[in-house]
Motif scaffolding. Sequence first.
Motif, PDB file in Angstrom:
ATOM      1  N   ALA A  10       0.824  -1.213   0.000  1.00 47.09           N
ATOM      2  CA  ALA A  10       0.000   0.000   0.000  1.00 47.09           C
ATOM      3  C   ALA A  10       0.854   1.257   0.000  1.00 47.09           C
ATOM      4  N   ALA A  11       2.021   1.195  -0.619  1.00 51.39           N
ATOM      5  CA  ALA A  11       2.896   2.362  -0.688  1.00 51.39           C
ATOM      6  C   ALA A  11       2.320   3.420  -1.621  1.00 51.39           C
ATOM      7  N   LEU A  12       2.688   4.647  -1.372  1.00 47.84           N
ATOM      8  CA  LEU A  12       2.252   5.775  -2.195  1.00 47.84           C
ATOM      9  C   LEU A  12       3.483   6.542  -2.673  1.00 47.84           C
ATOM     10  N   SER A  13       4.313   5.865  -3.438  1.00 45.09           N
ATOM     11  CA  SER A  13       5.538   6.485  -3.949  1.00 45.09           C
ATOM     12  C   SER A  13       5.185   7.602  -4.923  1.00 45.09           C
ATOM     13  N   TYR A 276      -5.275  12.170  -5.221  1.00 45.07           N
ATOM     14  CA  TYR A 276      -3.842  12.112  -5.527  1.00 45.07           C
ATOM     15  C   TYR A 276      -3.512  11.099  -6.621  1.00 45.07           C
ATOM     16  N   GLY A 277      -4.286  10.055  -6.725  1.00 49.19           N
ATOM     17  CA  GLY A 277      -4.059   9.057  -7.767  1.00 49.19           C
ATOM     18  C   GLY A 277      -5.229   8.976  -8.713  1.00 49.19           C
ATOM     19  N   GLY A 278      -5.683  10.100  -9.177  1.00 46.56           N
ATOM     20  CA  GLY A 278      -6.835  10.127 -10.076  1.00 46.56           C
ATOM     21  C   GLY A 278      -6.540   9.469 -11.411  1.00 46.56           C
ATOM     22  N   GLY A 279      -7.597   9.181 -12.144  1.00 49.01           N
ATOM     23  CA  GLY A 279      -7.453   8.464 -13.407  1.00 49.01           C
ATOM     24  C   GLY A 279      -7.111   9.342 -14.589  1.00 49.01           C
ATOM     25  N   LEU A 280      -7.243  10.665 -14.454  1.00 51.24           N
ATOM     26  CA  LEU A 280      -7.034  11.562 -15.583  1.00 51.24           C
ATOM     27  C   LEU A 280      -5.932  12.564 -15.285  1.00 51.24           C
ATOM     28  N   SER A 281      -5.081  12.793 -16.273  1.00 54.79           N
ATOM     29  CA  SER A 281      -4.160  13.913 -16.207  1.00 54.79           C
ATOM     30  C   SER A 281      -4.938  15.186 -16.534  1.00 54.79           C
ATOM     31  N   ALA A 282      -4.316  16.338 -16.341  1.00 58.48           N
ATOM     32  CA  ALA A 282      -4.981  17.596 -16.674  1.00 58.48           C
ATOM     33  C   ALA A 282      -5.327  17.652 -18.158  1.00 58.48           C
ATOM     34  N   ALA A 283      -4.425  17.165 -19.008  1.00 63.86           N
ATOM     35  CA  ALA A 283      -4.677  17.189 -20.452  1.00 63.86           C
ATOM     36  C   ALA A 283      -5.837  16.275 -20.823  1.00 63.86           C
ATOM     37  N   GLU A 284      -5.881  15.082 -20.233  1.00 62.82           N
ATOM     38  CA  GLU A 284      -6.975  14.150 -20.523  1.00 62.82           C
ATOM     39  C   GLU A 284      -8.311  14.708 -20.045  1.00 62.82           C
ATOM     40  N   TRP A 285      -8.286  15.320 -18.870  1.00 61.67           N
ATOM     41  CA  TRP A 285      -9.490  15.952 -18.316  1.00 61.67           C
ATOM     42  C   TRP A 285     -10.014  17.022 -19.270  1.00 61.67           C
ATOM     43  N   LEU A 286      -9.105  17.848 -19.787  1.00 60.23           N
ATOM     44  CA  LEU A 286      -9.503  18.924 -20.686  1.00 60.23           C
ATOM     45  C   LEU A 286     -10.079  18.364 -21.982  1.00 60.23           C
ATOM     46  N   ARG A 287      -9.500  17.299 -22.499  1.00 65.03           N
ATOM     47  CA  ARG A 287     -10.043  16.668 -23.700  1.00 65.03           C
ATOM     48  C   ARG A 287     -11.470  16.168 -23.456  1.00 65.03           C
ATOM     49  N   CYS A 288     -11.685  15.573 -22.278  1.00 69.07           N
ATOM     50  CA  CYS A 288     -13.032  15.088 -21.946  1.00 69.07           C
ATOM     51  C   CYS A 288     -14.032  16.237 -21.942  1.00 69.07           C
ATOM     52  N   VAL A 363       1.126  11.237  -0.194  1.00 69.44           N
ATOM     53  CA  VAL A 363       2.314  10.997  -0.998  1.00 69.44           C
ATOM     54  C   VAL A 363       3.434  10.652  -0.019  1.00 69.44           C
ATOM     55  N   ASP A 364       4.088   9.509  -0.193  1.00 69.89           N
ATOM     56  CA  ASP A 364       5.159   9.132   0.726  1.00 69.89           C
ATOM     57  C   ASP A 364       6.356  10.059   0.558  1.00 69.89           C
ATOM     58  N   PRO A 365       6.921  10.537   1.664  1.00 67.89           N
ATOM     59  CA  PRO A 365       8.170  11.285   1.568  1.00 67.89           C
ATOM     60  C   PRO A 365       9.324  10.349   1.225  1.00 67.89           C
ATOM     61  N   ILE A 366      10.415  10.923   0.778  1.00 66.26           N
ATOM     62  CA  ILE A 366      11.591  10.158   0.363  1.00 66.26           C
ATOM     63  C   ILE A 366      12.714  10.421   1.354  1.00 66.26           C
ATOM     64  N   LEU A 367      13.310   9.362   1.856  1.00 66.16           N
ATOM     65  CA  LEU A 367      14.409   9.465   2.820  1.00 66.16           C
ATOM     66  C   LEU A 367      15.740   9.503   2.078  1.00 66.16           C
ATOM     67  N   VAL A 368      16.521  10.551   2.348  1.00 67.53           N
ATOM     68  CA  VAL A 368      17.865  10.681   1.786  1.00 67.53           C
ATOM     69  C   VAL A 368      18.850  10.676   2.953  1.00 67.53           C
ATOM     70  N   PRO A 369      19.523   9.529   3.215  1.00 65.25           N
ATOM     71  CA  PRO A 369      20.456   9.465   4.353  1.00 65.25           C
ATOM     72  C   PRO A 369      21.644  10.401   4.163  1.00 65.25           C
ATOM     73  N   LEU A 411      17.684  13.690   5.291  1.00 69.04           N
ATOM     74  CA  LEU A 411      16.684  14.539   4.664  1.00 69.04           C
ATOM     75  C   LEU A 411      15.417  13.753   4.361  1.00 69.04           C
ATOM     76  N   LEU A 412      14.300  14.443   4.474  1.00 71.84           N
ATOM     77  CA  LEU A 412      13.014  13.920   4.016  1.00 71.84           C
ATOM     78  C   LEU A 412      12.514  14.843   2.916  1.00 71.84           C
ATOM     79  N   VAL A 413      12.266  14.276   1.756  1.00 76.73           N
ATOM     80  CA  VAL A 413      11.855  15.058   0.595  1.00 76.73           C
ATOM     81  C   VAL A 413      10.381  14.789   0.300  1.00 76.73           C
ATOM     82  N   TYR A 414       9.591  15.844   0.278  1.00 80.00           N
ATOM     83  CA  TYR A 414       8.220  15.757  -0.187  1.00 80.00           C
ATOM     84  C   TYR A 414       8.181  16.255  -1.626  1.00 80.00           C
ATOM     85  N   ALA A 415       7.706  15.411  -2.521  1.00 81.03           N
ATOM     86  CA  ALA A 415       7.649  15.762  -3.941  1.00 81.03           C
ATOM     87  C   ALA A 415       6.355  16.487  -4.279  1.00 81.03           C
TER      88      ALA A 415
END
Length: 454
Positions: A10-13, A276-288, A363-369, A411-415
Amino acid sequence: MTMHCHKPGAALSPILRPGTAELVAGKGPLLIEWVARHGSPVNLIWPDELQRNLAVLTGVLRESGVAHALYYGAKVNKSPGLLAAALCAGAGIDVSSLYELRDARRLGADGTQLVATGPAKTAAFHIELIDCNALISVDSPEELEDLIRLLPAGGGPVQAVLLRLRPTNQARSRFGMPAAAIRHCLSRIAGESRLRFDGLHFHLSGYSWESRAQAVGEAAGLISESRAQGFAPCMIDIGGGLPIQYVDQRAYQVHLDSQMPEDYRTGKVPASFYPYGGGLSAAEWLRCLLRAPMADGRSFANYLVHEGLVLGMEPGRALADQAAISVFRVLRVKAVGPDAHVVFVEGSSFSACETWFGSEFLVDPILVPAISPPVAAKPIRAYLAGHSCLDEDVLCNRWLTFPIAPRAGDLLVYANTGGYQMDLLENEFHRHPMPSRLCVVQDAKGQPTLVPDT
């Protein structure tokens, strides 16, 4: 390495742009050096990413043959670099305050590049909008009267306005006006030579293109009515609300389906999340939306073309997609139970603010040792907290399983924090300075380097 949720599978990379992925995975020492120099947290901006997002949306509109006016929603982020990038790429700016207006003007925007869509405009804001002849979206009959009182008495340029519609599917919203109030405003504008009705605007809650299609149908009826009365509207403005994809759609759905109250240190699953994990990108949404049928059977795109109407839009988050990350330095790790820890970071949840709205940044943060971890390092279960004295200062209420225990200096990085996340609530609580914000560019050797965000 990416932190994972405590439930297996159930990760949210985060989805990462290639440059960000390379920076996080291969240039950890450089990130650590930047944080040492500029403090924690540090917000890193890629203005060119906004221009790429803008080009994608513009491409969709050109494919459909639709005349368009794209305005970057300045409220989404305080970065001058993103404002400048939007202007350089030919976009306009949507300003919701006097101060956003002044920032855009300082960067060279003229009135033809500006639209003001916010509902609570002050007299000072109205005056400066009038002075530069920006397009003004009028939220109510009351605002229209305020605006008329401020128009110059001795002539000058005619002030262009949009009228903000409150569609029937948004009846409980405090923003915009129902059709009857739109008609009242049109009758008022008809008797005022200093105003020009340029069209209708709406900005809806949520991220459904279907709700926009319904609102377009209502707007089209009012456009026809106004033309019958002698007006010459040229625009339907659909506001923003284009979705972006932070994480993989399938992983996101698995997470939502499997989460339980004990997954959160609060013992409560938040009532709602951004998709956060929707099925459409902004471009696809606009086309719809452009393909959506109108009442007469024409697509929305064909309607706009045949009626000679410009499609106005104010994307914010969709243009800031992948344009920023926020980097926090670990302060210490504290045990709060036999199998529970809290990771304190140098910084606060005011710079990763979703928890303040009773939700969660899924969104999972990223650990940078900072240094290579010990061979025998073990995973730990923890949540993330800020360095203030507030119990509510929590960046992440989810229990996360760290592959290795974070240590001070890591470091913890939030993307993807550029949209309504990294600086929406930032402040100087405890007299900590405001987080640094810098633009990432390439130096002469093609290596990433930092320049001031101006």
